[in-house]
Design a protein around this motif. Sequence first.
Motif, PDB file in Angstrom:
ATOM      1  N   THR A 293      -1.096  43.432  77.782  1.00  0.00           N
ATOM      2  CA  THR A 293      -0.007  43.046  77.103  1.00  0.00           C
ATOM      3  C   THR A 293       1.105  42.218  77.881  1.00  0.00           C
ATOM      4  O   THR A 293       0.979  42.400  79.211  1.00  0.00           O
ATOM      5  N   ILE A 294       1.913  41.694  77.351  1.00  0.00           N
ATOM      6  CA  ILE A 294       2.885  40.924  78.223  1.00  0.00           C
ATOM      7  C   ILE A 294       4.371  40.921  77.422  1.00  0.00           C
ATOM      8  O   ILE A 294       4.348  40.840  76.071  1.00  0.00           O
ATOM      9  N   HIS A 295       5.569  41.104  77.889  1.00  0.00           N
ATOM     10  CA  HIS A 295       6.393  41.407  77.130  1.00  0.00           C
ATOM     11  C   HIS A 295       7.562  40.198  77.488  1.00  0.00           C
ATOM     12  O   HIS A 295       7.639  39.575  78.676  1.00  0.00           O
ATOM     13  N   CYS A 296       8.572  40.235  76.734  1.00  0.00           N
ATOM     14  CA  CYS A 296       9.806  39.341  76.753  1.00  0.00           C
ATOM     15  C   CYS A 296      10.994  40.223  76.517  1.00  0.00           C
ATOM     16  O   CYS A 296      10.919  40.973  75.504  1.00  0.00           O
ATOM     17  N   PHE A 297      11.734  40.229  77.394  1.00  0.00           N
ATOM     18  CA  PHE A 297      13.242  40.834  77.138  1.00  0.00           C
ATOM     19  C   PHE A 297      14.425  39.927  76.946  1.00  0.00           C
ATOM     20  O   PHE A 297      14.672  39.236  78.032  1.00  0.00           O
ATOM     21  N   PHE A 314       4.815  36.415  70.180  1.00  0.00           N
ATOM     22  CA  PHE A 314       5.549  37.534  70.701  1.00  0.00           C
ATOM     23  C   PHE A 314       6.187  38.224  69.202  1.00  0.00           C
ATOM     24  O   PHE A 314       6.519  37.537  68.333  1.00  0.00           O
ATOM     25  N   CYS A 315       6.020  39.457  69.393  1.00  0.00           N
ATOM     26  CA  CYS A 315       6.528  40.319  68.067  1.00  0.00           C
ATOM     27  C   CYS A 315       7.729  41.277  68.582  1.00  0.00           C
ATOM     28  O   CYS A 315       7.490  41.911  69.525  1.00  0.00           O
ATOM     29  N   TRP A 316       8.840  41.426  67.716  1.00  0.00           N
ATOM     30  CA  TRP A 316       9.738  42.187  68.179  1.00  0.00           C
ATOM     31  C   TRP A 316       9.384  43.870  67.750  1.00  0.00           C
ATOM     32  O   TRP A 316       8.784  43.997  66.987  1.00  0.00           O
ATOM     33  N   LYS A 317       9.759  44.327  69.141  1.00  0.00           N
ATOM     34  CA  LYS A 317       9.508  45.883  69.080  1.00  0.00           C
ATOM     35  C   LYS A 317      10.763  46.695  68.927  1.00  0.00           C
ATOM     36  O   LYS A 317      10.595  47.451  67.827  1.00  0.00           O
ATOM     37  N   GLU A 318      11.567  46.669  69.616  1.00  0.00           N
ATOM     38  CA  GLU A 318      12.727  47.322  69.758  1.00  0.00           C
ATOM     39  C   GLU A 318      14.000  46.805  70.619  1.00  0.00           C
ATOM     40  O   GLU A 318      13.638  45.965  71.402  1.00  0.00           O
ATOM     41  N   GLU A 319      15.142  47.451  70.381  1.00  0.00           N
ATOM     42  CA  GLU A 319      16.006  47.112  71.541  1.00  0.00           C
ATOM     43  C   GLU A 319      16.186  48.200  72.518  1.00  0.00           C
ATOM     44  O   GLU A 319      16.045  49.162  72.166  1.00  0.00           O
ATOM     45  N   VAL A 320      16.310  47.747  73.716  1.00  0.00           N
ATOM     46  CA  VAL A 320      16.142  48.536  74.909  1.00  0.00           C
ATOM     47  C   VAL A 320      17.232  48.452  75.885  1.00  0.00           C
ATOM     48  O   VAL A 320      17.774  47.249  75.931  1.00  0.00           O
ATOM     49  N   SER A 321      17.683  49.541  76.643  1.00  0.00           N
ATOM     50  CA  SER A 321      18.772  49.118  77.563  1.00  0.00           C
ATOM     51  C   SER A 321      18.403  49.213  78.963  1.00  0.00           C
ATOM     52  O   SER A 321      17.255  49.972  79.349  1.00  0.00           O
ATOM     53  N   PHE A 322      18.907  48.498  79.911  1.00  0.00           N
ATOM     54  CA  PHE A 322      18.722  48.308  81.114  1.00  0.00           C
ATOM     55  C   PHE A 322      20.256  48.458  81.965  1.00  0.00           C
ATOM     56  O   PHE A 322      20.930  47.620  81.944  1.00  0.00           O
ATOM     57  N   GLY A 323      20.361  49.606  82.025  1.00  0.00           N
ATOM     58  CA  GLY A 323      22.062  50.060  82.615  1.00  0.00           C
ATOM     59  C   GLY A 323      22.644  49.755  81.379  1.00  0.00           C
ATOM     60  O   GLY A 323      22.499  50.295  80.382  1.00  0.00           O
ATOM     61  N   GLU A 324      23.766  48.952  81.571  1.00  0.00           N
ATOM     62  CA  GLU A 324      24.777  48.471  80.745  1.00  0.00           C
ATOM     63  C   GLU A 324      24.261  47.442  79.637  1.00  0.00           C
ATOM     64  O   GLU A 324      24.964  47.115  78.634  1.00  0.00           O
ATOM     65  N   GLU A 325      23.063  46.817  80.076  1.00  0.00           N
ATOM     66  CA  GLU A 325      22.360  45.616  79.318  1.00  0.00           C
ATOM     67  C   GLU A 325      21.750  46.042  78.170  1.00  0.00           C
ATOM     68  O   GLU A 325      20.786  46.795  78.578  1.00  0.00           O
ATOM     69  N   ARG A 326      21.675  45.490  77.047  1.00  0.00           N
ATOM     70  CA  ARG A 326      20.826  45.793  75.893  1.00  0.00           C
ATOM     71  C   ARG A 326      19.992  44.545  75.479  1.00  0.00           C
ATOM     72  O   ARG A 326      20.719  43.575  75.356  1.00  0.00           O
TER      73      ARG A 326
END
Length: 336
Positions: A293-297, A314-326
């Motif tokens: 698999t490969i991801h895009c954020f 690519f298909c949307w999976k979910e919203e994720v957090s990296f520190g304060e960045e969503r």
Amino acid sequence: MLKNVIIHLEDIITQGRANDDQLREGIYAMINSLVSDNKKIVVITEREKDKAFEVLKELKLDKFTDEVYSKKEAKDGHSVHLLEVLNRQNIFLSIIDETNTSADDYLAIVAREEDVRAAKMANIPSIGYIDKRHAGFSESQVLTEGFDEIDSIYINRVYQRAHKIPWKITETERCIIRELTVEDIDALYEIYAEPSITEFMEPLFPNKQDEIEYQKAYIERVYEFYEYGMWAVIHKDTGQLIGRAGISNRELKGFIELELGYLIAVPYQRQGYGFEVCNEIIRYAKDKFGFDTIHCFIQKNNIASIKLAEKLGFCWKEEVSFGEERLQQYILKLKQ
């Protein structure tokens, strides 16, 4: 440019057992690949030259061999270890001298630590063959336990890495994708000078020397270790750097995920370059590394990148957090 490959066949066969058919077939395929790529094959041997051809004929490699150099004929009778290394170096240097070539033209494939050191003293990079029953080398560029997957492309890349030459990764109809170099920094600053480029991504370092040092470390720690990363996108017609794209590691929920990243200079946007380059990188990642698999954020309001990711499959999976960045996580399954 790599032109000649020096091979110590007897050492390799002795280390790997003379009756190892798989080893012999691997060596034959490797040399055939080199010859097809117009590389000259030079054999060094412990035997006298006339007897060395018996080994070559047995391996059916005599028709490929351009030159044979005998270590036995170069011995001066001393057995001190340092002199032994120097004698072996003399073999490498004599090849260079007699053919009026440069050390930069060569790579050596050997099976002894002494030969690795000797080649290094002659400024010739090496691939060290090691049988499972023997200890490893400390100074060879790379080690191998066989030759099944070693061909001219692989050997060229070992040579390029030793000489700090960027690898050409792949190409598309309009672009070449290769590793970035410090010489690309000025062109990157020109691309990043456009305000829209840094709207959704981090800028370069304000101090150009800091960016140069970062790129040097990136080459050593990312390209050399992973053999992937963010690469340069070069326009074939002009030779101009028009962006960068590639695969990076990103930690998510305690796991390392592979992330596709891309940036195309403003004058080349909306002309299909992003899709063309990223599509080829995805193919390369699947075929070369076997990734699943490969991801895009992507930031939620980065509509152009979202559309490109969706066009790539690519298909949307979910919203994720990296520190304060969503960020929006998109995923592409390479294996069904």
